[in-house]
Design an enzyme around this catalytic site. Structure first.
Site, PDB file in Angstrom:
ATOM      1  N   GLN A 211      37.202  18.061  43.447  1.00  0.00           N
ATOM      2  CA  GLN A 211      37.006  16.627  43.723  1.00  0.00           C
ATOM      3  C   GLN A 211      36.206  16.419  45.012  1.00  0.00           C
ATOM      4  O   GLN A 211      35.499  15.421  45.145  1.00  0.00           O
ATOM      5  CB  GLN A 211      38.362  15.906  43.845  1.00  0.00           C
ATOM      6  CG  GLN A 211      39.128  15.759  42.547  1.00  0.00           C
ATOM      7  CD  GLN A 211      40.111  16.900  42.346  1.00  0.00           C
ATOM      8  OE1 GLN A 211      39.879  18.026  42.809  1.00  0.00           O
ATOM      9  NE2 GLN A 211      41.200  16.644  41.656  1.00  0.00           N
ATOM     10  N   ASP A 252      49.335  10.940  47.707  1.00  0.00           N
ATOM     11  CA  ASP A 252      49.816  10.520  46.384  1.00  0.00           C
ATOM     12  C   ASP A 252      51.230   9.969  46.433  1.00  0.00           C
ATOM     13  O   ASP A 252      51.633   9.181  45.572  1.00  0.00           O
ATOM     14  CB  ASP A 252      49.726  11.684  45.404  1.00  0.00           C
ATOM     15  CG  ASP A 252      48.264  11.942  45.076  1.00  0.00           C
ATOM     16  OD1 ASP A 252      47.602  12.631  45.874  1.00  0.00           O
ATOM     17  OD2 ASP A 252      47.774  11.401  44.071  1.00  0.00           O
TER      18      ASP A 252
END
Ligand code: MRU
Length: 375
Positions: A211, A252
């Site tokens: 990513q 997260d």
């Protein structure tokens, strides 16, 4: 317009919406992030299976973007429920909600957004099903609009922690592609860029799904930020060289004590940063802070398929057949490695249990319409 060298007809990636609702078509519209940066493909998702797959396969990813996608997704699925009876409607709504919620376990934004949508149903059960669907639509749009405001505020607070010319390291993608605008960890960089801060940004490639290399480096480079891509095992080298003044990462799920789950490898960067006395900042919308989770020990870490490590990105399989693979998608950074948690309501520092509680007090006051500045 005259075409200059280096100019292409392709739209800049920063001009695309990460997540959109197309209400007329009854579709959740996203950029398929698995194809970036090579191909920019916009896809329309209409069924529960398509939405679930897009989240699981990381076509849409990053905690805030997953939350917004889930909100639009459950609205689209709710619209398809063909009944005027509230109980029948709600039973089906909950079934679809639980299905979407099972796509990925770590980012709390998924359940947070779905629960907000659920509350809309419960709060308005006296209304007709058609009216409830309208309210769901409005709530999903608010969730997206709030995300843009939240990222901007995180950017402002984050920017107050650095100075022009600083070297910044980031891990994974907590950028615009992980949110609806600005990103979280990249928001201070983009706001600084607008003010001419000339940051030098180092981006970890972020194995195994890259990513950092595919998304963060792409976004920042497309925005004209000075960016250098490094492998995940190079953070100590760049910090030892004195090139990094601050680390900004996303998250997260943040536990009540400040322990933070983020993309695998984040805790290594935090430990290295501590060794080299570089401040390590976690950029966290309050939607990612889960006060029902006491510590990092209680965070469920997603395990992903072995092939992401052994085969993906290679022309042919790299690892020996039959090799045992451990592939957690996230790790937990202990709170004592974190210098501060940057939220849309301010910067929280240790002891985090207390400072995060204060952040939520500000949030509650703000939501009740009071000015946060008068507290
Ligand atoms: O598996 P991903 O790509 O969804 O993981 C994303 C991250 O770990 C991000 O850092 C996090 O979601 C924050 S995004 C603002």
């Amino acid at each position: 317009m005259e075409k200059r060298e280096g100019m292409t007809d392709k739209k800049n990636i920063m001009e695309y919406e990460t997540v959109e609702l197309n209400d007329e078509e009854g579709a959740l519209v996203i950029i398929d992030q698995t194809l970036l940066p090579g191909k920019t493909e916009i896809i329309r998702l209409k069924t529960a299976e398509e939405i679930w797959d897009a989240i699981y396969l990381l076509k849409v990813r990053g905690a805030p973007a997953i939350g917004v996608a889930a909100a639009f997704g459950i609205y689209i699925l709710a619209k398809q429920i063909d009944t005027d009876d509230y109980n029948t409607f709600y039973k089906e709504f909950v079934k679809q909600k639980e299905y979407l919620n099972s796509a990925r376990p770590t980012a709390v934004n998924l359940s947070w957004a779905l629960n907000r949508m659920d509350e809309v149903c419960k709060r308005n059960k006296e209304l007709s099903v058609a009216q409830i669907k309208e309210k769901l639509r409005a709530e999903s749009i608010s969730i997206k609009e709030e995300d843009i405001w939240v990222c901007k505020m995180i950017g402002e607070y984050g920017l107050s922690l650095v100075k022009p010319g600083d070297g910044i390291l980031t891990h994974c993608n907590a950028g615009q592609l992980a949110t609806c605008k600005y990103g979280t960890a990249t928001a201070p960089i983009y706001l600084g860029q607008e003010k001419g801060y000339q940051f030098r940004v180092f981006v970890d490639e972020t194995r195994p799904l890259l990513q950092g290399a595919r998304l963060t480096a792409y976004e920042l480079h497309s925005s004209g930020v000075e960016v250098t891509l490094i492998c995940d095992n190079m953070s100590a080298a760049v910090m030892r060289n004195g090139w990094i003044n601050a680390v900004f990462v996303g998250c997260d799920r943040v536990a009540a004590n400040g322990d933070t789950a983020n993309k695998i490898g984040t805790s290594v960067v935090a430990a290295v940063a501590k060794r080299f006395h570089v401040p390590f900042y976690v950029c966290a919308p309050t939607s990612t802070i889960d006060r029902n989770t006491k510590t990092g020990e209680d965070i469920c870490i997603e395990q992903r398929p072995a092939e992401e490590v052994t085969e993906m990105w290679y022309k042919e399989r790299l690892a020996p057949d039959g090799i045992k693979v451990f592939n957690p998608a996230f790790d937990v950074t202990d709170h004592d490695l974190i210098t501060a948690i940057v939220t849309e309501y301010g910067v929280a520092r240790a002891p985090f249990t207390e400072s995060l509680r204060e952040i939520f007090k500000k949030k509650n006051a703000y939501e009740k319409g009071k000015s946060i500045w008068n507290l």
